[in-house]
Design a protein around this motif. Structure first.
Motif, short mmCIF file in Angstrom:
data_model
loop_
_atom_site.label_atom_id
_atom_site.label_comp_id
_atom_site.label_asym_id
_atom_site.label_seq_id
_atom_site.Cartn_x
_atom_site.Cartn_y
_atom_site.Cartn_z
N GLN A 259 0.83 -1.18 0.00
CA GLN A 259 0.00 0.00 0.00
C GLN A 259 0.87 1.24 0.00
O GLN A 259 1.94 1.25 0.60
CB GLN A 259 -0.82 -0.04 1.27
N GLU A 260 0.42 2.28 -0.64
CA GLU A 260 1.17 3.54 -0.61
C GLU A 260 0.20 4.70 -0.72
O GLU A 260 -0.79 4.63 -1.44
CB GLU A 260 2.19 3.58 -1.75
N GLU A 261 0.50 5.75 0.03
CA GLU A 261 -0.32 6.96 -0.08
C GLU A 261 0.34 7.87 -1.10
O GLU A 261 1.52 8.16 -0.99
CB GLU A 261 -0.43 7.67 1.26
N LEU B 274 5.62 7.22 -7.81
CA LEU B 274 5.89 6.53 -6.54
C LEU B 274 7.17 7.07 -5.89
O LEU B 274 7.94 7.79 -6.52
CB LEU B 274 6.05 5.02 -6.79
N GLY B 275 7.36 6.66 -4.65
CA GLY B 275 8.52 7.10 -3.91
C GLY B 275 9.83 6.80 -4.64
O GLY B 275 10.80 7.55 -4.55
N ASN B 276 9.86 5.73 -5.43
CA ASN B 276 11.09 5.37 -6.14
C ASN B 276 11.23 6.07 -7.48
O ASN B 276 12.11 5.78 -8.26
CB ASN B 276 11.16 3.85 -6.32
N GLY B 277 10.31 7.00 -7.77
CA GLY B 277 10.41 7.76 -9.02
C GLY B 277 9.65 7.16 -10.18
O GLY B 277 9.55 7.76 -11.24
N GLN B 278 9.11 5.96 -9.97
CA GLN B 278 8.39 5.29 -11.05
C GLN B 278 7.00 5.88 -11.23
O GLN B 278 6.24 5.98 -10.28
CB GLN B 278 8.28 3.80 -10.69
N GLY C 99 9.57 14.99 -12.05
CA GLY C 99 8.29 15.11 -11.36
C GLY C 99 7.10 15.30 -12.28
O GLY C 99 5.97 15.30 -11.82
N ARG C 100 7.34 15.48 -13.56
CA ARG C 100 6.23 15.59 -14.49
C ARG C 100 6.08 14.27 -15.22
O ARG C 100 7.07 13.60 -15.51
CB ARG C 100 6.48 16.71 -15.50
N VAL C 101 4.84 13.92 -15.53
CA VAL C 101 4.60 12.66 -16.24
C VAL C 101 4.48 12.98 -17.72
O VAL C 101 3.65 13.79 -18.12
CB VAL C 101 3.33 11.98 -15.71
#
Lengths: 645, 146
Positions: free
Chosen positions: A605-607, A629-633, B48-50
């Motif tokens: 789970q992730e917020e 996500l936190g890992n940049g994905q 940070g941008r998609v």
């Protein structure tokens, strides 16, 4: 040392409550000055000043209390004289409110309180003008008993305390005792003063004070028992005929006099976030219990599953309530705008009328927190760069008083917030030229931009149409930050402007879901997010044992069989994964009812903060948004209800 | 007008410099866009941008089978679309060249082709940024309608 903990706890409460009172006081003052009204508004203003005085006095911040006291006196004078608050007095009272805020902030930062003696003098002179016959009174005088009773004040005790002669740190001891008593109610008439007390400059080792508290005498005595080296020399009820008050178990904080006790509590946002995390984890834990229940002996399985269903319903309800608790009315942000508008207008010699509608609309706390500064910035822009000076307005046939409107409304699952002015509008030609001169684009590209996009150029770093840089706003840097803040909560910004007519900034904001709790699932090499709120359960089940109706597989879930879809097939994601043994299924609420989605792996789970889909991604059916996500994905968030349509 | 000149395999193409935000290297992994056309390579995290990234070769010639890419890592040309970007996956970026005269496009060329130009001895196909963006959007709407 328990009293130390108490001190810091009450300090936090003092700071937040005093700030709230002062903000409301400043709103009241703006209203008073505008409407020149008396009656309820001045009563309210008086109460806020009074509350701040009481709170500050009980915490031992005497300079703050004195300042608040003077304001209270002046407001009281206006109240009784039924006189209109003029601009000069408005300025004076607002400066005093600001000074009080300065005191409170300094207190919060454990700094020395700023010197406000000059302001104090101005207030006293004003008071003397208003009521020449009253001589200046000493600060924080105790109200006479009769008045106290009529105001519904709790009884007051006179205490005399003595620090043991052998104490190595009489100042600390005395200070602790004072803090402890402050936690019980309102402290008045501390002798010697707090500074002397702290320094240990006591009169023969003893000090005295008056305590206004709802607690019983024995409780006051008990509270002092825990402070070593301090002895209660005497305790006396000042008002012997005070009505007895019900006991409370907790020491009561300072209270506003004459106001109904509010039926709300203050909760740190952090705690709300943790609650949401907790509720989300509970949802998943329930799902896991459901899984385990599957392997329970047949005799108890039915009962267990029934209980799990009940548990699940409770947990989902809890999750929804926590989400709701995070909802905050927009008025939290907009309430301070009238004051800000007045100040900006005064400083820039504009005449502005601000109207706010729809402030009762609610948004997720996280969004409100993010938008505080951007909204203020948009207001500044509207007045500083939008609204023309009165003379200029009259020349162009406009009423001299400019209008700024902040309108908020719900539009399906979005909140629309508009800041609109009837000023001179934005000059797109200037914006285009500025973008070119900063090397951000070629003259051709700039000229070819449609109007909408040209206006958005003001959000590029360094582009500004403001010819003068004022202390209030320099549009370039600010708008860049405004846009980023709006986008960071999953919203979008649109600008409409007509030269000579005015400008409208429109913020399209997500209602609640800027922060979404996701269940992350792997399908093939891809990861997708399923909003936890849409998840009914997670089941591991051997694929080859699925029941079948005609050709479609069915998953036993609770007492029913659910249609099974492979998420890989639904999303057209290649998937070479072979499931030996149990495969995880995520049970979700689709438009057609509950279905089970076959996935390859549950990642937990992730917020996340949901980002809106930009073209062309918004054309894909079944996606609700995207996040990083936190890992940049970057991953997509599924639009569960419409996934299968 | 200055153009960014790049290659798809061996063929040379150009886009107006004004329409390009920047050129970046290919990330290790794209996140796949579900239910999308074959030309859509996926999304990437650009500070940070998609950003949606498309296989430009496939977008220009949808009927040709996609070639397996070999050799040095490819580049992504980021088309500036106002509030967003569109990433175009190309084999290599050659550089910035002044192209003043653009001849007419071949008769059967798609709308994405603005025309042909010469750079010394080399033939360059000049592309139309607006049309590229529209072609990507069209490939998506086709999918969701089918």
């Amino acid at each position: 040392m328990p009293s130390g903990v108490d001190t810091s706890r009450y300090l936090g409460l003092y700071v937040s409550e005093a700030q709230e009172h002062l903000e409301q006081l400043s709103q009241n003052l703006v209203k008073l000055e505008q409407a020149g009204s008396t009656g309820p508004v001045i009563d309210e203003a008086f109460r806020h000043a009074h509350s701040v005085k009481g709170m500050a006095a009980s915490m031992g911040f005497e300079a703050t209390a004195r300042l608040a006291h003077r304001m209270e006196d002046i407001l009281d004078a206006y109240r009784s004289l039924k006189e209109r608050v003029d601009r000069a007095t408005g300025d004076l009272l607002l400066s005093a409110t600001d000074a009080l805020l300065g005191h409170v902030r300094a207190t919060a930062d454990a700094k020395v309180l700023p010197d406000t003696s000059a302001l104090m003098g101005a207030l006293e002179r004003k008071l003397w003008v208003l009521k020449p016959d009253t001589t200046p009174r000493p600060s924080s005088p105790p109200p006479p008993p009769a008045l106290a009773r009529s105001l519904g004040l709790p009884p007051r005790f006179a205490l005399r305390l003595k620090v043991a002669a052998g104490s190595a740190t009489p100042g600390v001891r005395a200070f602790l005792a004072h803090k402890r008593l402050s936690g019980l109610g309102n402290v008045f008439d501390l002798r010697p003063g707090l500074d002397d007390l702290k320094a240990g400059r006591l009169n023969d080792g003893s000090f005295s004070l008056e305590l206004e508290t709802a607690l019983h005498e024995t409780e006051v005595r008990a509270a002092l028992n825990t402070i070593a080296d301090v002895e209660l020399a005497s305790l006396r009820l000042i008002e012997p005929d005070a009505p007895s008050v019900p006991k409370t178990n907790e020491p009561e904080g300072p209270r506003a006099v004459g106001t109904e006790p509010a039926r709300t509590v203050r909760v740190r946002t952090e705690l709300l976030d943790q609650l949401l995390d907790g509720a989300g984890e509970l949802l998943l834990a329930t799902a896991r219990v459901r899984e385990v229940a599957k392997s329970a002996p047949a005799a108890s399985r039915g009962a267990m599953e029934g209980e799990v269903d009940r548990l699940n319903a409770l947990v989902k309800d809890l999750h929804a309530k926590v989400m709701k608790a995070r909802m905050t009315p927009i008025s939290v942000m907009t309430d301070r705008l009238p004051r800000a508008a007045r100040d900006i207008a005064r400083r820039r010699d504009r005449d502005v009328e601000l109207t706010i509608t729809g402030a009762e609309v609610e948004l997720d706390r996280a969004i409100v927190d993010e938008l505080n500064d951007p909204l203020l910035h948009l207001l500044r822009n509207a007045i500083d760069h939008g609204i023309e000076p009165p003379v200029e307005r009259e020349k162009t046939g406009k009423p001299p008083r400019g209008r700024v409107q902040v309108n908020v409304r719900r539009d399906r699952d979005r909140v629309v917030l508009e800041v609109e002015d009837d000023g001179k509008g934005m000059d797109d030609a200037k914006l285009r030229a500025a973008a070119v001169s900063r090397g951000l684009m070629t003259p051709e590209a700039a000229a070819a931009l449609p109007m909408r996009e040209a206006l958005m150029l003001c959000c590029l770093p360094g582009v500004s149409t403001a010819t003068d840089v004022t202390d209030i706003s320099g549009r370039g840097v600010g708008m860049d930050a405004v846009k980023r803040a709006i986008e960071s909560v999953g919203g979008t910004l649109e600008i409409e402007s007509q030269k000579g007519k005015g400008t409208r900034f429109r913020l399209l904001l997500p209602l609640t879901v800027a922060v979404v709790q996701l269940l992350l699932v792997d399908v093939g090499d891809e990861t997708f997010g399923v909003p936890v709120a849409k998840v009914n359960g997670v089941v591991e089940f051997p694929e080859e044992q699925l029941a079948r109706s005609q050709a479609s597989p069915l998953l036993p879930f609770g007492n029913t069989l659910l249609p099974v879809y492979s998420l890989a097939e639904v999303l057209a994601v290649p998937n070479g994964h072979v499931h030996a043994g149990a495969r995880p299924f995520v049970v979700v609420e689709a438009e057609s009812g509950k279905v089970a989605l076959g996935v390859d792996r549950l990642r937990g789970q992730e917020e996340v903060v949901l980002k809106a889909l930009t073209r062309p991604l918004d054309l894909v059916a079944g996606l609700a948004g995207v996040t990083i996500l936190g890992n940049g994905q970057p991953i997509f968030i599924l639009d569960v209800p419409r996934l299968l349509t | 007008m200055r153009h960014v000149v790049f290659r798809l395999d061996k063929d040379r193409y150009a886009l107006p410099l004004a329409a390009i935000r920047e050129v970046v290297v290919t990330p290790e992994k794209f996140s796949r866009v579900p239910r999308s056309a074959p030309s859509v390579r996926g999304i990437m995290n650009l500070r940070g941008r998609v950003v949606t990234v498309v296989e430009l070769a496939t977008l220009l010639r949808p009927d040709q089978p996609e070639k397996k890419h070999e050799g040095p890592p490819r580049k992504i040309v980021l088309l500036d679309r106002g509030r967003r970007e569109l990433g175009l996956l190309v084999t290599e970026v050659d550089g910035i060249e002044a192209i003043e005269k653009v001849g007419p496009a071949p008769p059967k060329a798609p709308a994405t082709v603005k025309g042909l130009a010469r750079l010394g001895a080399l033939a360059v196909t000049v592309l139309e940024p607006e049309a590229l963006d529209a072609a990507v959007a069209a490939s998506f709407s086709k999918i969701s309608r089918s």
